[in-house]
Design a protein around this motif. Structure first.
Motif, PDB file in Angstrom:
ATOM      1  N   GLN A  98      25.372  13.577 -29.913  1.00 30.37           N
ATOM      2  CA  GLN A  98      26.425  12.695 -29.628  1.00 30.37           C
ATOM      3  C   GLN A  98      27.460  13.049 -30.903  1.00 30.37           C
ATOM      4  OE1 GLN A  98      26.192   8.542 -29.300  1.00 30.37           O
ATOM      5  NE2 GLN A  98      28.227   8.441 -28.382  1.00 30.37           N
TER       6      GLN A  98
ATOM      7  N   TYR B  15      39.745  16.123 -31.100  1.00 31.06           N
ATOM      8  CA  TYR B  15      38.349  16.033 -30.704  1.00 31.06           C
ATOM      9  C   TYR B  15      37.582  17.045 -31.779  1.00 31.06           C
ATOM     10  CZ  TYR B  15      40.571  14.571 -26.295  1.00 31.06           C
ATOM     11  OH  TYR B  15      41.175  14.120 -25.079  1.00 31.06           O
TER      12      TYR B  15
ATOM     13  N   LYS C 228      34.650  11.777 -27.764  1.00 30.35           N
ATOM     14  CA  LYS C 228      35.762  11.134 -26.824  1.00 30.35           C
ATOM     15  C   LYS C 228      37.322  11.131 -27.515  1.00 30.35           C
ATOM     16  CE  LYS C 228      32.714   7.815 -24.671  1.00 30.35           C
ATOM     17  NZ  LYS C 228      32.315   6.428 -24.563  1.00 30.35           N
TER      18      LYS C 228
END
Length: 124
Positions: free
Chosen positions: A3, A93, A116
């Protein structure tokens, strides 16, 4: 779980500065090329900057104004943005270039594990 989490966006006046952070979880950031990209309203996502083992890439539009860096101890990549212009307004991003074949060419395709995003607005 792999992530990436971006932070640091906000509203800034033209000529101002912001520092964006991209924190990595589930993998060691220094082992890969990490890139910053941005997408302005109504426009395609574009490459901004990349870093891998101290080597860096900048798009022509940000060269000389933005600086990318990495803190391996914090597993985080930063984007220092100075001299911000209204044209820099976008969602920013970060992403991973798992094969090292995309980011340094400015390619969006091939990048993976997109965060995100964080919104940067440059306006007076």
């Amino acid at each position: 779980q792999v992530q990436l989490v971006e932070s640091g966006g906000g509203l800034v006046q033209p000529g101002g500065s912001l520092r964006l952070s991209c924190a990595a979880f589930g993998f060691t950031l220094r082992d890969y090329t990490i890139g910053w990209f941005r997408q302005a309203p109504g426009k395609k996502r574009e490459g901004v900057s990349c870093i891998k083992s101290g080597s860096t890439y900048y798009s022509d539009s940000v060269l000389g104004r933005f600086t990318i860096s990495a803190d391996n101890a914090k597993n985080t990549v930063y984007l220092q943005m100075n001299g911000l212009e209204p044209e820099d307004t976008a969602v920013y991003y970060c992403a991973v270039d798992p094969y090292g074949s995309s980011c340094f060419h400015g390619y969006v395709d091939g990048m993976e594990y997109w965060g995100k995003g964080t919104l940067v607005t440059v306006s007076s």
